[in-house]
Every structure is written in structure tokens, then in C-alpha cells.
Design an enzyme around this catalytic site. Structure first.
Site, PDB file in Angstrom:
ATOM      1  N   PRO A 250       0.812  -1.214   0.000  1.00  0.00           N
ATOM      2  CA  PRO A 250       0.000   0.000   0.000  1.00  0.00           C
ATOM      3  C   PRO A 250       0.847   1.268   0.000  1.00  0.00           C
ATOM      4  O   PRO A 250       1.617   1.519   0.923  1.00  0.00           O
ATOM      5  CB  PRO A 250      -0.816  -0.112   1.285  1.00  0.00           C
ATOM      6  CG  PRO A 250      -0.706  -1.535   1.704  1.00  0.00           C
ATOM      7  CD  PRO A 250       0.605  -2.009   1.186  1.00  0.00           C
ATOM      8  N   GLU A 251       0.718   2.059  -1.039  1.00  0.00           N
ATOM      9  CA  GLU A 251       1.273   3.409  -1.092  1.00  0.00           C
ATOM     10  C   GLU A 251       0.064   4.342  -1.210  1.00  0.00           C
ATOM     11  O   GLU A 251      -1.070   3.914  -0.997  1.00  0.00           O
ATOM     12  CB  GLU A 251       2.256   3.542  -2.263  1.00  0.00           C
ATOM     13  CG  GLU A 251       3.361   2.474  -2.211  1.00  0.00           C
ATOM     14  CD  GLU A 251       4.342   2.524  -3.369  1.00  0.00           C
ATOM     15  OE1 GLU A 251       4.540   3.610  -3.934  1.00  0.00           O
ATOM     16  OE2 GLU A 251       4.891   1.472  -3.725  1.00  0.00           O
TER      17      GLU A 251
END
Length: 271
Positions: free
Chosen positions: A2-3
Site C-alpha cells: 500500500p502506497e
DNA sequence: TTAGGCCTGCAC
DNA sequence: GTGCAGGCCTAA
């Protein structure tokens, strides 16, 4: 992993299940996933999450403008909205039970992520955004004006979250490829024009990924268990030895800032 | 500035 | 069985 786009997508898909619905119970399956360990989560029972906030990769759930949970998804963090009867998956660490019968479940097999509790949003932001740069979607040339006299190279500075918040290994490599900048470029030697190009590339990559629901390499799912579709659009990340989509030269892979970094040695030059 | 540690699952 | 994936923190 997750960015920014993935965290934003989790937020977007979580909100309709969560906002303004009373919390009826909280189950802590793994106390050491919560900071502080003695957080009085019981105080959230009977309250509603009334809004959310995101800064970079950090997600905040705010109850009645006071108590705040900060979620960090790390590498393998998930949030799932599921009916109460759904079997509890392995590595589920915290469950919010809602009056609608929905469970909001936090998983994280590798536990690189975590959940932090604060009595107020102000305390949450003070603690969590102290050393965080501006959100990558709101980045402006003024935010990077100090690069003129700064040390360090693009890859490490973009990953560090201090100059800009929300980029991880995938989107740094993609933005540098898009902007035709070398990951080892000294930030102090960047012209204003190249900084503008970089910022435009960052925003474009993030917006395109958001439009496709983020990047799923293997694990990532949004709060409705759907994968993102941006992996098919990647030009650099994961494409070592494959031909550059711009000039057909084979892409190089190197360890830079302790991260596998893929770039085109032909069209990403140092200046 | 870099290396190590955290941690699990998966490819080989 | 080994190595790799890497966000983020700490220590050398």
C-alpha cells in the site's frame, strides 16, 4: 504494497460501510498491534467514526471529532468490511463491530503496519505528521525549494517521506521513469524545470493509479476485497531486463537506498 | 550513509 | 531450506 493510491482506495471503499454507524463492540485479537498497548478502545463503543483523513500513506479514523485511530498498512496490511458471520481470517488483529452487522477487520500477516490510538485528532496529527512532507497529490515546487541546497539523491529523498509523503518503491520508480530522471540524481543539482517535471510526473502517476484502483502485485485489496488494476500499466517497477517502453533499451535493476530500483539507463540520465 | 531487524508467504 | 519482497525504525 500500500502506497498513497492504495491507502486512498481503502479509505474510499471503507467509508460507506463505516461512517456514522455506531460501533457496538471492539475485539482485540492481538494487543501488541495497537499502540499504546493499553489504549482505551472500549471508549469507542457506542460512538461513530464520523470522518476519515489521509496524509501520505497514513489513514486516520476519527470518532465524533475526538478519539482517533491511525492505521498504517505497512507492506501487507488490509482492511476488510465483511458480514459478522464471515470466518475470521488468519492474522486478523482488530475488529470493529458495527450496528449494521458489518465487521471492519484489520489484518496484517507481516505486522509491518500497526494501529495507533489518540484521544484527539490534534494529538494524532501532531504525533504522526510531525516529520511528514506534504501529501504527494498536493506537492508544489515551493515544497521542494529547499532541494536547491539539500544533499541526497532522488530515490532516497522521495522514499523518506520527509519531502513528500505517500510514495513507496513502486511509485518512486514509476515517477522517475516518467520524468526521465536517474534515481541517483543529486537533488541539489536539479533545475527548477526538472523539479516541475518530476512533480507533474508524480501527480500523473498517482492519479492514473487512483483511477484504476491502485496497484495489486499479489496481496493488496481495497476494503471491498477488490484488487487494483494499475500493475498492468507499470513502466519500470518489476520490469528489470525488459525493454523500456520509450526507447526499447533493457531496463536496469540496482540496489539504491536499500531498495530494488528499476530504471532505464538510456533515457533516465543524471544531470 | 548504510546495515540490520522486524515478520510471513511464496517462488525456487 | 534459502532467499526475496520492502516500509520504517534503530543503531553503528
Amino acid at each position: 504494497m500500500p502506497e498513497l493510491p492504495e491507502v486512498q482506495e481503502v479509505r474510499r471503499t471503507l467509508e460507506p460501510h463505516l461512517l456514522h454507524i455506531p460501533i457496538t463492540a471492539i475485539r482485540i485479537l492481538r494487543r501488541d498491534f495497537i499502540t499504546p498497548r493499553n489504549a482505551p478502545l472500549i471508549n469507542l463503543v457506542g460512538q461513530c467514526i464520523t470522518r476519515t483523513h489521509r496524509h501520505g500513506k497514513k489513514l486516520f479514523l476519527i470518532a465524533d471529532d475526538r478519539q482517533t485511530l491511525h492505521l498504517h498498512l505497512g507492506m501487507t496490511g488490509h482492511v476488510d468490511c465483511v458480514p459478522a458471520k464471515t470466518p475470521i481470517a488468519k492474522h486478523t488483529h482488530l475488529i470493529l463491530e458495527l450496528a449494521t452487522g458489518t465487521h471492519i477487520r484489520f489484518h496484517d500477516p507481516r505486522r509491518f503496519g500497526g494501529i495507533w490510538y489518540y484521544p484527539t485528532l490534534e494529538e494524532a496529527l501532531a504525533a504522526q505528521t510531525q516529520n511528514l512532507g506534504p501529501d504527494a497529490l498536493a506537492l508544489t515546487p515551493q515544497n521542494l525549494a529547499h532541494w536547491q541546497t539539500a544533499r541526497g539523491r532522488l530515490k532516497q529523498r522521495l522514499l523518506a517521506q520527509r519531502d513528500v509523503a505517500g510514495l513507496g518503491n513502486i511509485y518512486v520508480d514509476e515517477a522517475l521513469w516518467q520524468a526521465q530522471l536517474h534515481p541517483q540524481q543529486l537533488v541539489g543539482r536539479l533545475t527548477p524545470v526538472r523539479i516541475k517535471t518530476l512533480i507533474a510526473a508524480i501527480r500523473q502517476i498517482l492519479r492514473r493509479s487512483l483511477a484504476l484502483g491502485g496497484t495489486t502485485l499479489r496481496d493488496y485489496r481495497n476494503a471491498s476485497s477488490q484488487p487494483g488494476q494499475f500493475a498492468q500499466q507499470l513502466h519500470a517497477y518489476g520490469r528489470a531486463q525488459l525493454p523500456c517502453h520509450r526507447c526499447q533499451s533493457p531496463l536496469h535493476s540496482a540496489q539504491i537506498a536499500a531498495r530494488t530500483t528499476v530504471f532505464c539507463p538510456t533515457c533516465q540520465k543524471r544531470h
